[in-house]
Design an enzyme around this catalytic site. Structure first.
Site, PDB file in Angstrom:
ATOM      1  N   ASP A  32       0.845  -1.200   0.000  1.00 49.11           N
ATOM      2  CA  ASP A  32       0.000   0.000   0.000  1.00 49.11           C
ATOM      3  C   ASP A  32       0.880   1.250   0.000  1.00 49.11           C
ATOM      4  O   ASP A  32       0.769   2.108  -0.877  1.00 49.11           O
ATOM      5  CB  ASP A  32      -0.923   0.009   1.229  1.00 49.11           C
ATOM      6  N   TYR A 214       5.268 -14.513   0.515  1.00 45.41           N
ATOM      7  CA  TYR A 214       4.590 -14.764   1.793  1.00 45.41           C
ATOM      8  C   TYR A 214       4.977 -16.170   2.254  1.00 45.41           C
ATOM      9  O   TYR A 214       5.622 -16.920   1.509  1.00 45.41           O
ATOM     10  CB  TYR A 214       3.075 -14.671   1.608  1.00 45.41           C
ATOM     11  N   GLN A 276      13.426   1.392  -0.800  1.00 41.59           N
ATOM     12  CA  GLN A 276      12.686   0.945  -1.990  1.00 41.59           C
ATOM     13  C   GLN A 276      13.540   0.934  -3.262  1.00 41.59           C
ATOM     14  O   GLN A 276      13.474  -0.011  -4.055  1.00 41.59           O
ATOM     15  CB  GLN A 276      11.449   1.820  -2.195  1.00 41.59           C
ATOM     16  N   ARG A 292       5.888 -10.800  -5.094  1.00 40.33           N
ATOM     17  CA  ARG A 292       4.581 -10.991  -4.461  1.00 40.33           C
ATOM     18  C   ARG A 292       3.752  -9.710  -4.577  1.00 40.33           C
ATOM     19  O   ARG A 292       4.250  -8.676  -5.036  1.00 40.33           O
ATOM     20  CB  ARG A 292       4.778 -11.379  -2.995  1.00 40.33           C
ATOM     21  N   GLY A 293       2.508  -9.782  -4.104  1.00 34.66           N
ATOM     22  CA  GLY A 293       1.685  -8.576  -3.941  1.00 34.66           C
ATOM     23  C   GLY A 293       1.517  -7.793  -5.224  1.00 34.66           C
ATOM     24  O   GLY A 293       1.101  -8.321  -6.250  1.00 34.66           O
ATOM     25  N   GLU A 294       1.842  -6.506  -5.159  1.00 28.77           N
ATOM     26  CA  GLU A 294       1.599  -5.633  -6.313  1.00 28.77           C
ATOM     27  C   GLU A 294       2.869  -4.942  -6.812  1.00 28.77           C
ATOM     28  O   GLU A 294       3.258  -5.071  -7.978  1.00 28.77           O
ATOM     29  CB  GLU A 294       0.547  -4.576  -5.939  1.00 28.77           C
ATOM     30  N   ASP A 295       3.543  -4.222  -5.931  1.00 27.22           N
ATOM     31  CA  ASP A 295       4.646  -3.397  -6.428  1.00 27.22           C
ATOM     32  C   ASP A 295       5.844  -4.229  -6.876  1.00 27.22           C
ATOM     33  O   ASP A 295       6.433  -3.953  -7.929  1.00 27.22           O
ATOM     34  CB  ASP A 295       5.062  -2.378  -5.350  1.00 27.22           C
ATOM     35  N   SER A 296       6.209  -5.255  -6.109  1.00 30.32           N
ATOM     36  CA  SER A 296       7.356  -6.080  -6.536  1.00 30.32           C
ATOM     37  C   SER A 296       7.000  -6.869  -7.796  1.00 30.32           C
ATOM     38  O   SER A 296       7.866  -7.136  -8.647  1.00 30.32           O
ATOM     39  CB  SER A 296       7.826  -7.006  -5.412  1.00 30.32           C
TER      40      SER A 296
HETATM   41  O1  TRH Z   1       4.337  -6.193   0.744  1.00 28.99           O
HETATM   42  P1  TRH Z   1       3.400  -6.745  -0.245  1.00 28.99           P
HETATM   43  O2  TRH Z   1       2.937  -8.094   0.003  1.00 28.99           O
HETATM   44  O3  TRH Z   1       2.173  -5.782  -0.399  1.00 28.99           O
HETATM   45  C1  TRH Z   1       0.856  -6.227  -0.598  1.00 28.99           C
HETATM   46  C2  TRH Z   1       0.327  -5.938  -1.946  1.00 28.99           C
HETATM   47  O4  TRH Z   1       0.499  -4.592  -2.286  1.00 28.99           O
HETATM   48  C3  TRH Z   1      -1.128  -6.288  -2.017  1.00 28.99           C
HETATM   49  O5  TRH Z   1      -1.651  -5.964  -3.260  1.00 28.99           O
HETATM   50  C4  TRH Z   1      -1.847  -5.542  -0.956  1.00 28.99           C
HETATM   51  O6  TRH Z   1      -3.176  -5.870  -0.959  1.00 28.99           O
HETATM   52  C5  TRH Z   1      -1.231  -5.884   0.353  1.00 28.99           C
HETATM   53  O7  TRH Z   1       0.129  -5.552   0.351  1.00 28.99           O
HETATM   54  C6  TRH Z   1      -1.904  -5.148   1.472  1.00 28.99           C
HETATM   55  O8  TRH Z   1       4.111  -6.763  -1.679  1.00 28.99           O
HETATM   56  P2  TRH Z   1       4.462  -5.595  -2.703  1.00 28.99           P
HETATM   57  O9  TRH Z   1       3.227  -4.971  -3.260  1.00 28.99           O
HETATM   58  O10 TRH Z   1       5.391  -6.161  -3.645  1.00 28.99           O
HETATM   59  O11 TRH Z   1       5.202  -4.480  -1.849  1.00 28.99           O
HETATM   60  C7  TRH Z   1       6.490  -4.680  -1.345  1.00 28.99           C
HETATM   61  C8  TRH Z   1       7.253  -3.367  -1.375  1.00 28.99           C
HETATM   62  O12 TRH Z   1       8.458  -3.524  -0.642  1.00 28.99           O
HETATM   63  C9  TRH Z   1       7.644  -2.936  -2.772  1.00 28.99           C
HETATM   64  O13 TRH Z   1       7.476  -1.531  -2.915  1.00 28.99           O
HETATM   65  C10 TRH Z   1       9.126  -3.273  -2.866  1.00 28.99           C
HETATM   66  C11 TRH Z   1       9.531  -3.027  -1.447  1.00 28.99           C
HETATM   67  N1  TRH Z   1      10.775  -3.669  -0.993  1.00 28.99           N
HETATM   68  C12 TRH Z   1      11.817  -2.865  -0.540  1.00 28.99           C
HETATM   69  O14 TRH Z   1      11.685  -1.624  -0.560  1.00 28.99           O
HETATM   70  N2  TRH Z   1      12.949  -3.446  -0.090  1.00 28.99           N
HETATM   71  C13 TRH Z   1      13.135  -4.797  -0.072  1.00 28.99           C
HETATM   72  O15 TRH Z   1      14.193  -5.274   0.356  1.00 28.99           O
HETATM   73  C14 TRH Z   1      12.064  -5.611  -0.554  1.00 28.99           C
HETATM   74  C15 TRH Z   1      12.220  -7.093  -0.565  1.00 28.99           C
HETATM   75  C16 TRH Z   1      10.902  -5.015  -0.995  1.00 28.99           C
END
Ligand code: TRH
Length: 397
Positions: A32, A214, A276, A292-296
């Site tokens: 988010d 996850y 990030q 996973r999720g959205e951004d990665s």
């Molecule tokens: O953390 P997430 O599982 O987030 C999820 C999804 O957004 C999902 O859609 C939402 O419903 C839920 O949260 C509540 O995975 P996501 O989206 O990949 O976000 C991880 C963020 O962490 C991404 O911006 C990349 C960042 N990141 C770092 O900044 N440093 C790191 O070392 C890593 C591994 C990730």
């Protein structure tokens, strides 16, 4: 303005920057705030907007942005104002309403702020930024207006997506150039390996895999397959929800940043969770990325490498059609056998069946070509920040 206007007067009459407020309620994890922070930075740096981010969870935010102070109600980082959104009624000390108001992922705006939006001489452009989905219906709903039941305000739904007619996904202007510079520079890669793992880069014969996921029961079988693999496998695991399973596999009490372990063909390094911007080089340094999720998930696509998506699980398996919708776009032009292998592997990683690494790995060359081709296809939709800025500007005219 005439072309004879002196430059000094031109700057006086230059249009003022667009002010934008982004509201983000963190449900869980990092996606988010990850999406909101990336969008905020892009709107500020690439479009010159004055951005404020209201976020209710500074701890999650600090993981992505280590310079954030946890005890400050308001702070400015990289020109972006960050407000700790504490109370449901809180919207900053002053109720100064921005030109563009982005409500992320249907978080509810503070009622006092909405009332102030309605009082504003000119109604702001109000956008609800939705979660990313590759499903077909998204294009039909993208930019649909929804009039407020009581106020003279209209909220517009802004849908990210992977297909034409959607809002696209976030991509910074400099991203491809940064990736290519990293890939082209041996010293940059060597420095990255040393700094990130404390080791020199692995030999070219090794398959490097980043693992961001996850909790996932399928990981045990995969770790065994990597251990028994004919080729060396180097696993890079950012500290997080899958780390416990990796630790158990190696018989360690934990797998925290700085830990290393080896079994058979598999060697693994636990990495610190980076800011990030530091996550992209991890994807560029790897041959296959588990995300996973959205951004990665989006970053893995821009990294132009084969990847495996652990989708955010939803009640009643509502996430499974979304997984297949993404596959339908991404795997569209793959030969049948590679497409099936990719789908089998993604399904297995998301709970349906057992992942077969050899079956997936067999198609690496063709998956790699597709990954590079997909970068071009996805870019045709335009980047989300640019699409959003363009839409807002047409509304503000
Ligand atoms: O953390 P997430 O599982 O987030 C999820 C999804 O957004 C999902 O859609 C939402 O419903 C839920 O949260 C509540 O995975 P996501 O989206 O990949 O976000 C991880 C963020 O962490 C991404 O911006 C990349 C960042 N990141 C770092 O900044 N440093 C790191 O070392 C890593 C591994 C990730």
């Amino acid at each position: 303005m005439s072309s004879t206007t002196p430059p000094s007067e031109q700057s006086v009459t230059a249009p003022t920057a667009i002010a934008c407020d982004i509201f983000c309620a963190v449900i869980d994890n990092f996606g988010d705030i990850g999406v909101c922070w990336r969008l905020a930075r892009q709107l500020a740096s690439e479009h010159g907007w004055l951005v404020r981010v209201f976020v209710d969870d500074l701890h999650a935010f600090q993981k992505l942005c280590p310079s954030l102070a946890l005890d400050r109600a308001r702070q400015t980082i990289g020109g972006i104002v960050i407000e700790h959104w504490q109370e449901p009624a809180h919207a900053g000390d002053t109720l100064e309403v921005a030109d563009v108001v982005i409500e992320a992922f249907a978080c509810e705006l503070p009622p006092a702020y909405v009332a102030a939006m309605a009082r504003r001489e000119r109604a702001p452009v109000w956008l609800n930024l939705e979660y990313l989905s590759a499903e077909d219906w998204v294009a039909d709903f993208h930019l649909r207006p929804s009039p407020h039941p009581r106020y003279p305000l209209t909220k517009t739904f802004f849908f990210p997506g992977l297909g034409p007619g959607t809002g696209g996904v976030l991509k910074e202007r400099h991203l491809d150039a940064a990736r290519m510079a990293f890939e082209a520079s041996q010293p940059a890669r060597e420095a990255w390996w040393l700094e990130t793992t404390g080791r020199a880069p692995p030999p070219a014969a090794a398959t490097v895999i980043s693992l961001f996921a996850y909790e996932n029961p399928a990981v045990d079988s995969l770790l065994e397959q990597w251990r028994d693999s004919a080729e060396p496998v180097v696993l890079l695991v950012p500290e997080g929800r899958i780390s416990g399973a990796v630790a158990r596999f190696f018989g360690l009490p934990s797998f925290t940043a700085g830990s290393h372990a080896e079994r058979g063909s598999l060697s693994a390094h636990a990495l610190a969770f980076t800011a990030q911007a530091g996550y992209d080089p991890l994807l560029w340094a790897s041959d296959v990325n588990f995300v996973r999720g959205e951004d990665s998930f989006v970053r893995a696509q821009w990294a132009a490498k084969p990847f495996v998506w652990h989708i955010y699980p939803q009640a009643d398996d509502a996430h499974l059609p979304k997984l297949d919708a993404a596959l339908a776009h991404y795997a569209r032009t793959l030969p049948g056998d590679a497409r099936s292998a990719l789908a089998r592997f993604w399904h297995a990683w998301n709970g349906a069946g057992k992942p077969d690494w050899a079956d997936f790995r067999r198609h690496h060359a063709v998956l790699k070509r597709r990954a590079a081709e997909w970068v071009g296809e996805l870019a045709l939709i335009g980047d989300l920040a640019g699409n959003l800025a363009l839409f807002a500007k047409t509304q503000l005219k």
